[in-house]
Design an enzyme around this catalytic site. Sequence first.
Site, PDB file in Angstrom:
ATOM      1  N   GLY A  36       0.794  -1.622   0.030  1.00  0.00           N
ATOM      2  CA  GLY A  36      -0.223   0.206   0.326  1.00  0.00           C
ATOM      3  C   GLY A  36       0.818   1.254   0.075  1.00  0.00           C
ATOM      4  O   GLY A  36       1.697   0.897  -0.472  1.00  0.00           O
ATOM      5  N   THR A  90       3.405   4.383   1.384  1.00  0.00           N
ATOM      6  CA  THR A  90       4.519   4.880   1.612  1.00  0.00           C
ATOM      7  C   THR A  90       3.732   4.885   3.319  1.00  0.00           C
ATOM      8  O   THR A  90       4.162   4.781   4.624  1.00  0.00           O
ATOM      9  CB  THR A  90       5.856   5.419   1.009  1.00  0.00           C
ATOM     10  OG1 THR A  90       6.153   4.843  -0.007  1.00  0.00           O
ATOM     11  CG2 THR A  90       6.609   5.848   2.075  1.00  0.00           C
ATOM     12  N   GLY A 116       2.632   2.592   5.087  1.00  0.00           N
ATOM     13  CA  GLY A 116       3.697   0.980   5.372  1.00  0.00           C
ATOM     14  C   GLY A 116       4.302   1.583   7.230  1.00  0.00           C
ATOM     15  O   GLY A 116       4.700   0.416   7.515  1.00  0.00           O
ATOM     16  N   CYS A 131       2.120   0.608  -9.002  1.00  0.00           N
ATOM     17  CA  CYS A 131       2.950   0.380  -7.953  1.00  0.00           C
ATOM     18  C   CYS A 131       4.247   1.092  -9.172  1.00  0.00           C
ATOM     19  O   CYS A 131       5.359   1.829  -8.628  1.00  0.00           O
ATOM     20  CB  CYS A 131       3.608  -0.232  -7.245  1.00  0.00           C
ATOM     21  SG  CYS A 131       3.751  -1.554  -7.471  1.00  0.00           S
ATOM     22  N   GLU A 189       3.791  10.321  -6.143  1.00  0.00           N
ATOM     23  CA  GLU A 189       3.478   9.759  -6.638  1.00  0.00           C
ATOM     24  C   GLU A 189       2.040   9.466  -8.041  1.00  0.00           C
ATOM     25  O   GLU A 189       1.304   9.760  -6.400  1.00  0.00           O
ATOM     26  CB  GLU A 189       3.054   7.615  -5.740  1.00  0.00           C
ATOM     27  CG  GLU A 189       2.798   7.047  -6.688  1.00  0.00           C
ATOM     28  CD  GLU A 189       3.000   5.309  -5.765  1.00  0.00           C
ATOM     29  OE1 GLU A 189       2.070   6.198  -4.820  1.00  0.00           O
ATOM     30  OE2 GLU A 189       3.219   4.349  -6.138  1.00  0.00           O
TER      31      GLU A 189
HETATM   32  P1  NAD Z   1      -2.844   2.231   1.496  1.00  0.00           P
HETATM   33  O1  NAD Z   1      -1.705   2.491   2.336  1.00  0.00           O
HETATM   34  O2  NAD Z   1      -4.273   3.517   1.497  1.00  0.00           O
HETATM   35  O3  NAD Z   1      -3.829   1.231   2.118  1.00  0.00           O
HETATM   36  C1  NAD Z   1      -3.628  -0.412   1.506  1.00  0.00           C
HETATM   37  C2  NAD Z   1      -4.005  -1.423   2.295  1.00  0.00           C
HETATM   38  O4  NAD Z   1      -3.933  -1.059   4.356  1.00  0.00           O
HETATM   39  C3  NAD Z   1      -5.889  -0.918   2.831  1.00  0.00           C
HETATM   40  O5  NAD Z   1      -6.283  -2.388   2.941  1.00  0.00           O
HETATM   41  C4  NAD Z   1      -5.859  -0.075   3.654  1.00  0.00           C
HETATM   42  O6  NAD Z   1      -7.389  -0.732   4.320  1.00  0.00           O
HETATM   43  C5  NAD Z   1      -5.555  -1.362   4.787  1.00  0.00           C
HETATM   44  N1  NAD Z   1      -4.986   0.289   5.640  1.00  0.00           N
HETATM   45  C6  NAD Z   1      -4.998   1.185   5.834  1.00  0.00           C
HETATM   46  N2  NAD Z   1      -5.031   1.985   6.960  1.00  0.00           N
HETATM   47  C7  NAD Z   1      -4.019   0.705   7.297  1.00  0.00           C
HETATM   48  C8  NAD Z   1      -3.596   0.622   9.225  1.00  0.00           C
HETATM   49  N3  NAD Z   1      -4.089   2.157  10.041  1.00  0.00           N
HETATM   50  N4  NAD Z   1      -2.779   0.147   9.179  1.00  0.00           N
HETATM   51  C9  NAD Z   1      -3.468  -1.381   9.079  1.00  0.00           C
HETATM   52  N5  NAD Z   1      -3.488  -1.359   7.200  1.00  0.00           N
HETATM   53  C10 NAD Z   1      -4.158  -0.012   7.264  1.00  0.00           C
HETATM   54  O7  NAD Z   1      -3.064   2.145  -0.151  1.00  0.00           O
HETATM   55  P2  NAD Z   1      -3.944   2.080  -1.277  1.00  0.00           P
HETATM   56  O8  NAD Z   1      -4.076   3.571  -1.770  1.00  0.00           O
HETATM   57  O9  NAD Z   1      -4.721   0.981  -0.841  1.00  0.00           O
HETATM   58  O10 NAD Z   1      -3.094   1.619  -1.992  1.00  0.00           O
HETATM   59  C11 NAD Z   1      -2.522   2.335  -3.035  1.00  0.00           C
HETATM   60  C12 NAD Z   1      -0.655   1.746  -2.909  1.00  0.00           C
HETATM   61  O11 NAD Z   1      -0.327   1.209  -3.195  1.00  0.00           O
HETATM   62  C13 NAD Z   1       0.438   3.298  -3.410  1.00  0.00           C
HETATM   63  O12 NAD Z   1       1.058   4.213  -2.756  1.00  0.00           O
HETATM   64  C14 NAD Z   1       0.429   1.797  -4.234  1.00  0.00           C
HETATM   65  O13 NAD Z   1       2.684   2.419  -4.712  1.00  0.00           O
HETATM   66  C15 NAD Z   1       1.291   1.327  -3.473  1.00  0.00           C
HETATM   67  N6  NAD Z   1       1.164  -0.140  -4.101  1.00  0.00           N
HETATM   68  C16 NAD Z   1       2.647  -0.664  -4.122  1.00  0.00           C
HETATM   69  C17 NAD Z   1       2.970  -2.163  -4.249  1.00  0.00           C
HETATM   70  C18 NAD Z   1       4.313  -2.284  -4.100  1.00  0.00           C
HETATM   71  O14 NAD Z   1       3.993  -3.225  -4.554  1.00  0.00           O
HETATM   72  N7  NAD Z   1       4.768  -1.665  -4.018  1.00  0.00           N
HETATM   73  C19 NAD Z   1       2.046  -2.713  -5.253  1.00  0.00           C
HETATM   74  C20 NAD Z   1       0.348  -2.377  -5.155  1.00  0.00           C
HETATM   75  C21 NAD Z   1       0.843  -0.866  -4.679  1.00  0.00           C
END
Ligand code: NAD
Length: 453
Positions: A207, A209, A212, A263, A356
Amino acid sequence: MASTTLINPADETAFETVEHTTVEGVDDAVARAVVAQRAWAALAPAARAHALREFARVVDGAIEELAALEVVNSGHPITQARWEAGHVRDVLNYYAAAPERMIGKQIPVAGGIDVTFLEPLGVVGVIVPWNCPMTIASWGFAPALAAGNAVVLKPAEWTPLTAMRLGELGLEAGLPEGLFQVLPGRGSVVGERFVTHEQVRKIVFTGSTEVGKQVMAGCSAQVKAVTLELGGKSANVVFADSDLEKAAATAPYAVFENAGQDCCARSRILVERSVLDRFLELLEPAVKGVRVGAPGDPETEMGPLVSKTHFDSVSSYVPDDSQVAFRGSAPSGAGFWFAPTVLLPQSRTDRVVVDEIFGPVVSVLPFDDEADAVALANDSVYGLSGSIWTRDIGRAIRVARGVESGNLSVNSHSSVRYSTPFGGFKQSGLGRELGPDAASAFTETKNVFISTE
Ligand code: NAD
């Protein structure tokens, strides 16, 4: 109980409501997973391998169904969605070979025999984003199951349907109850509970950064293992000596695929200054040729953005006074449509160059020489992917070694392969997924000395 009403991104119609899992629901699921994991790990390796092959076979039979769900839930073009479902099958088949190959070492020592075992961790929590819901889910659950773990998986709020169906398909394939459970819900509830639950021994987070970093901080409280796959701002570096026609013809697909919600999107095209004008001349028809339209149409190459919230976020990067070089087309009317957009920023620090955007927006920037190209490619907090176009093999290797990024391709824009490692440098992530070593990332190494005295 809280719920999310799912919206079809191509026409903005509400089509289904999914109830959220509560904290108590997560705790119950983890308790079931603990029991299931012990029985699973005690099975013969060949039996676990067989179970995963069965899972792959059942997924293979459901490719059309899974693809149709991704079309309506995420707006993915049908050809892409079919590829994604096939990829899940392939990932399962690849890791079905792992249970019988979790090979430890025998280390020479005095006075006995020393051996290592790759022990499963227990229950693994997989947290998935909305952009590639089923493929990214499989990168976590397949190797984790193969290594003898149970999995609890949280899909993103907006796009839970394919992961939920995969959970059912696992049961249909004969996986034991409780071994692989998909728990839709909020990140701040379900995801956070995975992080704080003491019986969840590893988090695989894909997800943003920003989230993360919170997950990593949360894991530190229990010294919990964590893999992070985060954002990117990857460079597509085009040297003057390259096959410019091919570089320009393929560049749109390296950034606009999945409407730029990728990503690995090469969202910065860096072009050697001497060929910038020629490259842009070649790029324009390629961008205008990207077929943007109804996700269900097999001819469609790019669908809509996933949601109104995300559409607004992407739009904020292209205000009316933007330096737009040219744009492709997009349908008008209902749906979160955003035409492929090529920008010519005047500064290397412009926010469109740095952030991004995660949409179909690419910045083209000139560079002066090889050293400048590498410096510009590395001028980012991210380091996930990238491409290098040149006919000079020495330069290709020098630049590939010089760019701080986990996944590079030369004279191509290779997408992810399940048989090769994938992950990011710098703030793009921590750890690697896929490839031959992924299952062992879901184990602890145990060392045992047996005395011969
Ligand atoms: P996000 O960080 O908003 O959410 C990702 C996941 O985390 C979702 O399931 C969300 O519900 C969960 N989440 C949110 N808050 C949380 C918390 N406090 N604790 C635990 N989990 C929580 O990201 P997004 O908008 O869903 O995805 C887009 C992002 O993901 C972009 O930055 C993209 O680059 C990245 N991404 C990275 C890769 C990779 O392999 N490097 C692949 C795909 C997407």
